[in-house]
Motif scaffolding. Structure first.
Motif, PDB file in Angstrom:
ATOM      1  N   SER A 121      33.647  74.893  97.171  1.00 37.03           N
ATOM      2  CA  SER A 121      32.449  74.047  97.186  1.00 37.03           C
ATOM      3  C   SER A 121      31.956  73.862  98.618  1.00 37.03           C
ATOM      4  CB  SER A 121      32.739  72.680  96.577  1.00 37.03           C
ATOM      5  OG  SER A 121      33.246  72.821  95.286  1.00 37.03           O
ATOM      6  N   LEU A 122      32.897  73.699  99.523  1.00 36.03           N
ATOM      7  CA  LEU A 122      32.538  73.474 100.913  1.00 36.03           C
ATOM      8  C   LEU A 122      31.731  74.638 101.478  1.00 36.03           C
ATOM      9  CD1 LEU A 122      32.871  71.635 103.409  1.00 36.03           C
ATOM     10  CD2 LEU A 122      34.962  72.894 103.936  1.00 36.03           C
ATOM     11  N   LEU A 141      19.997  73.137  96.203  1.00 34.63           N
ATOM     12  CA  LEU A 141      19.858  72.244  95.049  1.00 34.63           C
ATOM     13  C   LEU A 141      21.075  72.412  94.168  1.00 34.63           C
ATOM     14  CD1 LEU A 141      16.229  73.051  93.839  1.00 34.63           C
ATOM     15  CD2 LEU A 141      17.021  70.844  94.657  1.00 34.63           C
ATOM     16  N   ARG A 142      21.687  71.300  93.782  1.00 32.00           N
ATOM     17  CA  ARG A 142      22.809  71.416  92.863  1.00 32.00           C
ATOM     18  C   ARG A 142      22.310  71.262  91.430  1.00 32.00           C
ATOM     19  NH1 ARG A 142      28.019  68.950  93.753  1.00 32.00           N
ATOM     20  NH2 ARG A 142      26.892  67.250  94.749  1.00 32.00           N
ATOM     21  N   ILE A 180      25.734  75.941  91.633  1.00 36.93           N
ATOM     22  CA  ILE A 180      26.300  75.507  90.352  1.00 36.93           C
ATOM     23  C   ILE A 180      27.801  75.400  90.536  1.00 36.93           C
ATOM     24  CG2 ILE A 180      26.444  75.960  87.889  1.00 36.93           C
ATOM     25  CD1 ILE A 180      24.043  77.764  88.188  1.00 36.93           C
ATOM     26  N   ASP A 181      28.253  74.184  90.708  1.00 35.18           N
ATOM     27  CA  ASP A 181      29.670  73.977  90.974  1.00 35.18           C
ATOM     28  C   ASP A 181      30.409  73.941  89.642  1.00 35.18           C
ATOM     29  OD1 ASP A 181      31.633  73.763  92.826  1.00 35.18           O
ATOM     30  OD2 ASP A 181      31.397  71.620  93.200  1.00 35.18           O
ATOM     31  N   GLU A 182      31.576  74.512  89.630  1.00 37.51           N
ATOM     32  CA  GLU A 182      32.433  74.469  88.454  1.00 37.51           C
ATOM     33  C   GLU A 182      31.729  74.986  87.206  1.00 37.51           C
ATOM     34  OE1 GLU A 182      34.020  70.476  88.600  1.00 37.51           O
ATOM     35  OE2 GLU A 182      35.109  71.003  90.410  1.00 37.51           O
ATOM     36  N   LEU A 183      31.299  76.179  87.354  1.00 37.27           N
ATOM     37  CA  LEU A 183      30.603  76.882  86.283  1.00 37.27           C
ATOM     38  C   LEU A 183      31.434  76.939  85.008  1.00 37.27           C
ATOM     39  CD1 LEU A 183      28.009  78.701  86.075  1.00 37.27           C
ATOM     40  CD2 LEU A 183      29.492  80.619  86.499  1.00 37.27           C
ATOM     41  N   VAL A 216      15.600  82.778  94.431  1.00 35.66           N
ATOM     42  CA  VAL A 216      16.535  81.689  94.156  1.00 35.66           C
ATOM     43  C   VAL A 216      17.929  82.309  94.181  1.00 35.66           C
ATOM     44  CG1 VAL A 216      17.298  79.965  92.499  1.00 35.66           C
ATOM     45  CG2 VAL A 216      14.866  80.506  92.679  1.00 35.66           C
ATOM     46  N   PHE A 217      18.707  81.925  95.169  1.00 30.37           N
ATOM     47  CA  PHE A 217      20.048  82.491  95.308  1.00 30.37           C
ATOM     48  C   PHE A 217      21.046  81.584  94.597  1.00 30.37           C
ATOM     49  CE2 PHE A 217      24.100  83.201  97.473  1.00 30.37           C
ATOM     50  CZ  PHE A 217      24.187  84.584  97.404  1.00 30.37           C
ATOM     51  N   VAL A 218      21.708  82.131  93.598  1.00 30.97           N
ATOM     52  CA  VAL A 218      22.644  81.327  92.818  1.00 30.97           C
ATOM     53  C   VAL A 218      24.022  81.380  93.449  1.00 30.97           C
ATOM     54  CG1 VAL A 218      23.794  81.064  90.591  1.00 30.97           C
ATOM     55  CG2 VAL A 218      21.403  81.782  90.677  1.00 30.97           C
ATOM     56  N   MET A 219      24.565  80.227  93.749  1.00 30.83           N
ATOM     57  CA  MET A 219      25.914  80.162  94.275  1.00 30.83           C
ATOM     58  C   MET A 219      26.752  79.386  93.297  1.00 30.83           C
ATOM     59  SD  MET A 219      26.337  79.596  98.266  1.00 30.83           S
ATOM     60  CE  MET A 219      27.596  80.652  98.928  1.00 30.83           C
ATOM     61  N   ALA A 220      27.616  80.085  92.612  1.00 30.98           N
ATOM     62  CA  ALA A 220      28.399  79.415  91.589  1.00 30.98           C
ATOM     63  C   ALA A 220      29.866  79.434  91.975  1.00 30.98           C
ATOM     64  CB  ALA A 220      28.190  80.115  90.252  1.00 30.98           C
ATOM     65  N   THR A 221      30.585  78.391  91.594  1.00 30.43           N
ATOM     66  CA  THR A 221      32.022  78.380  91.826  1.00 30.43           C
ATOM     67  C   THR A 221      32.736  78.142  90.498  1.00 30.43           C
ATOM     68  OG1 THR A 221      32.403  76.006  92.096  1.00 30.43           O
ATOM     69  CG2 THR A 221      31.589  77.191  94.020  1.00 30.43           C
TER      70      THR A 221
END
Ligand SMILES: Nc1ncnc2c1ncn2[C@@H]1O[C@H](COP(=O)(O)OP(=O)(O)OP(=O)(O)O)[C@@H](O)[C@H]1O
Ligand SMILES: [Mg+2]
Length: 503
Positions: A274-275, A289-290, A326-329, A365-370
């Motif tokens: 996440s960091l 944006l989360r 998108i945290d904790e997909l 829109v760049f999706v960053m998911a974890t």
């Protein structure tokens, strides 16, 4: 997107489902499209309160007896002239068999006539019988040009001094992502607050926008003060991100580079996923944006969850270039209320629309998911091509742990030379970054309670008394690692030493 609506209308697509909460803007856009046609069609609007009224006419001109949806649709079929019929908020009636049937009759009947029904609604609700015949379209949020009209009006009203093109553009960009009404409100508020609209009010507009966006509860602007240097280790992942710092610039387009789509970061809990995602915002100079997937789910009404997701994505697109975090997909796609099986398929539908969006999106829109639990993630997510890269963040190796100690010690003390960081890294084998940080804080509390400065020994004691996750959940951590090693790219350059490690 508005182009798309124009094309559909001109192509005589008989049934269009237009998703929007901005009725006025959408009506006026449709009317403009019809007026530009060589043989311009009349536009009619149906509401359950007034029945059918021609666009721009007063309500007294209601076509009597068209208040019931059935009668209204029948009325459209009887019309001899070409026409565009907008039905506002038909969704509560659309499941009713007669309405449903009349709609299908209308479609069949319109063939060859220049007639179109547009269902306008903020939420999507389409019965299976109609699914094949209807095309769903999102009405886009205002672009810079439309916002410019709003701003100009506000400036005129307030009799403001002229502003430079540069300031104007900043004010406009600050309002991207808002509806027309919201933009109006935000400009007015900034104007009232400061008594003017100049460069210094850009901040007010931005912060108002952030609040408005948060209010819908699904998207949230994140402010992250840390830079990527606050992340220890993960060199490969960092390199990848640094390389793409200018990926969303005009220069990159001219060079012929495609825009990055997104990345998925898998890994052991507490290792900085996440960091690092959050610090990318600073690194790339893009807002982040989360997207809270848990909040997308809304069981109150069929179609509401889908509408939530579409709206959130629409907002993100209009603010783009932007990072969508998108945290904790994995948790998100287990559904808000339960698993895919127990929520009537909502989560799999949401999931499907999200994937489709990812596949088709053209806006930056760049999706960053974890994620950390893989078995919960549908396989489609992991297929190559969805994300530009899937990284695996493992437990930190010795060097990385040194890095992490250094970072967290430096955050709290300036004289970190008094610590033997090599030793700390050695005794904390199997610890995650978060566990290292927690041990450090525990050591500080211990010493603080005794009213003295904390030392190397305090930290070691705290480490010794911590049972790291890699030990309490060895099986899960090992399974995750085995899985990821084959499928994802390691976030760290050197292979971690605990592959040899036996707990
Ligand atoms: N590699 C690292 N470098 C520096 N600090 C770290 C690192 N990893 C974790 N931390 C510290 O631990 C905190 C929690 O880490 P973070 O939330 O990023 O973990 P995560 O991988 O997202 O975990 P989870 O899977 O539980 O969501 C961070 O805010 C940071 O203070
Ligand atoms: Mg996390």
């Amino acid at each position: 997107m508005k182009e798309e609506l124009k094309i559909l209308i001109e192509a005589q697509y008989p049934l269009i489902y237009l998703m929007t909460s901005e009725e006025e803007r959408a009506e006026s856009a449709i009317s403009q499209i019809s007026q530009k046609e060589s043989e311009h069609r009349r536009v009619y609007i149906w509401t359950v309160t007034h029945g059918i009224v021609e666009y721009g006419q007063p309500r007294q001109t209601t076509q009597h007896n068209t208040v019931s949806p059935e009668a209204a649709i029948e009325w459209t079929i009887r019309q001899k002239e070409p026409g565009i019929y907008i039905f506002k908020d038909l969704h509560p009636f659309i499941e009713s068999p007669p309405v449903n049937r009349w709609l299908r009759d209308a479609i069949a009947n319109f063939k060859g006539d220049e007639k179109i029904i547009i269902l306008m609604s903020p939420i999507q609700e389409i019965p299976i019988e109609l699914e094949k015949d209807v095309i769903v379209l999102d009405f886009p949020l205002p672009n810079l040009k439309e916002l410019d009209e709003v701003l100009s009006q506000q400036l005129r009203k307030a009799k403001s001094r002229r502003i430079t093109t540069e300031v104007r553009e900043k004010l406009l960009r600050a309002a991207l992502g808002l509806t027309k009404d919201e933009a109006e409100k935000v400009y007015r508020k900034a104007q009232v607050k400061a008594g003017r609209l100049t460069e210094s009010e850009v901040e007010i507009v931005l912060s108002e926008k952030k609040q408005l966006i948060r209010r819908n509860g699904i998207l949230e602007y994140i402010e992250e003060d840390e830079t990527i240097d606050a992340v220890g280790g993960l060199e490969e992942l960092k390199k990848w991100l640094v390389q793409r710092s200018n990926a969303f610039t005009e220069r990159a387009r001219e060079y012929g580079l495609p825009q990055p789509k997104g990345m998925l970061i898998l890994g052991v809990p507490g290792c900085g996923k996440s960091l690092i995602a959050k610090t990318t915002s600073r690194l790339w100079g893009l807002p982040i944006l989360r997207l809270d997937m848990g909040r997308v789910y809304d069981g109150s009404m069929v179609g509401r969850s889908e509408a939530n997701l579409r709206n959130a994505l629409k907002t993100a697109e209009s603010i783009s270039p932007v990072i969508l975090f998108i945290d904790e997909l994995d948790k998100a796609f287990a559904g808000g209320t339960g698993s895919a099986d127990s929520d009537g398929g909502t989560s799999s539908r949401i999931f499907g629309s999200f994937l489709t969006w990812m596949q088709e999106k053209t806006s930056p829109v760049f999706v960053m998911a974890t994620a950390n639990r893989l078995e919960k993630l549908p396989g489609e997510f992991l297929r190559k091509g969805r994300f530009d890269e899937i990284f695996f963040v493992d437990l930190p190796n010795t060097e990385e742990r040194q890095d992490i100690f250094r970072i967290h010690l430096k955050k709290r003390r300036s004289d970190i030379n008094r610590f033997d960081i090599e030793q700390l890294a050695k005794v904390s084998e199997g610890f995650s970054g978060a566990e290292i940080e927690q041990a450090l804080i525990a050591a500080m509390y211990d010493a603080f309670a005794q009213d003295r400065e904390f030392t190397q020994l305090d930290i070691i004691a705290a480490i010794k008394s911590t049972l790291p996750l890699s030990r309490t959940m060895t099986e899960q951590v090992t399974a995750l690692r085995d899985w990821a090693r084959q499928r994802a790219r390691p976030a760290s350059a050197s292979v971690a030493e605990y592959q040899r490690l036996e707990f």
